[in-house]
Write a protein that holds these residues in place. Structure first.
Motif, short mmCIF file in Angstrom:
data_model
loop_
_atom_site.label_atom_id
_atom_site.label_comp_id
_atom_site.label_asym_id
_atom_site.label_seq_id
_atom_site.Cartn_x
_atom_site.Cartn_y
_atom_site.Cartn_z
N ASN A 82 0.84 -1.19 0.00
CA ASN A 82 0.00 0.00 0.00
C ASN A 82 0.88 1.24 0.00
N GLY A 110 -2.04 -0.79 -7.25
CA GLY A 110 -2.81 -1.61 -8.18
C GLY A 110 -1.90 -2.40 -9.10
N LEU A 111 -2.52 -3.21 -9.93
CA LEU A 111 -1.78 -4.09 -10.83
C LEU A 111 -2.32 -3.98 -12.24
N VAL A 116 -1.91 -9.24 -13.03
CA VAL A 116 -2.98 -9.98 -12.39
C VAL A 116 -3.00 -11.42 -12.90
N VAL A 156 -9.27 -11.90 -7.64
CA VAL A 156 -8.71 -10.57 -7.47
C VAL A 156 -9.27 -9.63 -8.52
N GLN A 157 -9.41 -8.38 -8.14
CA GLN A 157 -9.75 -7.29 -9.06
C GLN A 157 -8.77 -6.17 -8.74
N SER A 158 -8.19 -5.58 -9.76
CA SER A 158 -7.21 -4.53 -9.53
C SER A 158 -7.31 -3.46 -10.61
N THR A 159 -7.07 -2.23 -10.18
CA THR A 159 -7.04 -1.10 -11.09
C THR A 159 -5.73 -0.36 -10.85
N GLY A 163 -5.74 0.62 -6.69
CA GLY A 163 -5.72 -0.38 -5.63
C GLY A 163 -6.16 -1.75 -6.11
N THR A 164 -6.16 -2.67 -5.17
CA THR A 164 -6.44 -4.07 -5.45
C THR A 164 -7.39 -4.62 -4.40
N THR A 165 -8.28 -5.50 -4.84
CA THR A 165 -9.18 -6.21 -3.93
C THR A 165 -9.02 -7.70 -4.17
#
Length: 174
Positions: A82, A110-111, A116, A156-159, A163-165
């Motif tokens: 982070n 994020g990625l 990803v 995973v979801q990332s932008t 950020g990433t979730t």
């Protein structure tokens, strides 16, 4: 020693010799334990940490120790990768009548989509090998294998630059 232990754990999982103890347990109690363990790292890194409280008692059918291991890994990664002053938020929601989804969202860098796609490959640290962050590139692989062995799913979801979730789905206890 940490690398050796992670390799041994991964080898045990891959060989199919890992013994899981699937039983119902309170998700709220595990979340409180994870919060207590991870808060010092969040404070040290000046990252805000928020774990949502469950509206009603929630019991999952899984291996308590392994779920805790997965959550600690996801939370510590969200903090380590982070930005200073960023946040990590853990939320829980019933995704189907049989499953609960636990999301760990961060406000890190994020990625990219190609990164990803490589996330769950062993020893792939996605270019972080030379960074100050310690790691082996095994943690997410182990998380994926453990969650799947317990009958759950991970994703995973990332932008990029937002950020990433990471999310896991576990079976609710009947």
């Amino acid at each position: 020693l940490e690398l050796v232990n992670e390799l041994l754990d991964l080898a045990t999982i891959e060989s199919g010799k890992l013994s899981l103890s699937l039983a119902p347990f309170s998700l709220a109690s595990v979340l409180l334990e994870c919060q207590a363990m991870i808060e010092p790292l969040a404070n040290q890194r000046a990252v805000g940490l928020s774990l949502s409280r469950l509206d009603a008692p929630c019991f999952v059918q899984a291996d308590r120790l392994r779920v805790k291991q997965v959550l600690i890994n996801l939370l510590s990664n969200a903090i380590k990768y982070n930005r200073t002053g960023g946040t990590v938020v853990l939320t829980c929601s019933v995704s189907t009548p049989e499953h609960i989804r636990i999301c760990v969202a961060d406000t890190g860098q994020g990625l990219a989509p190609e990164a990803v796609a490589q996330l769950f490959q062993p020893f792939n640290r996605l270019g972080q090998e030379g960074s100050a962050e310690k790691g082996t590139g095994i943690g997410l692989v182990m998380c994926k294998r453990l969650i799947e062995l317990m009958g759950g799913a991970i994703g995973v979801q990332s932008t990029l630059d937002e950020g990433t979730t990471f999310w896991i789905e576990l079976n609710l206890a009947t």
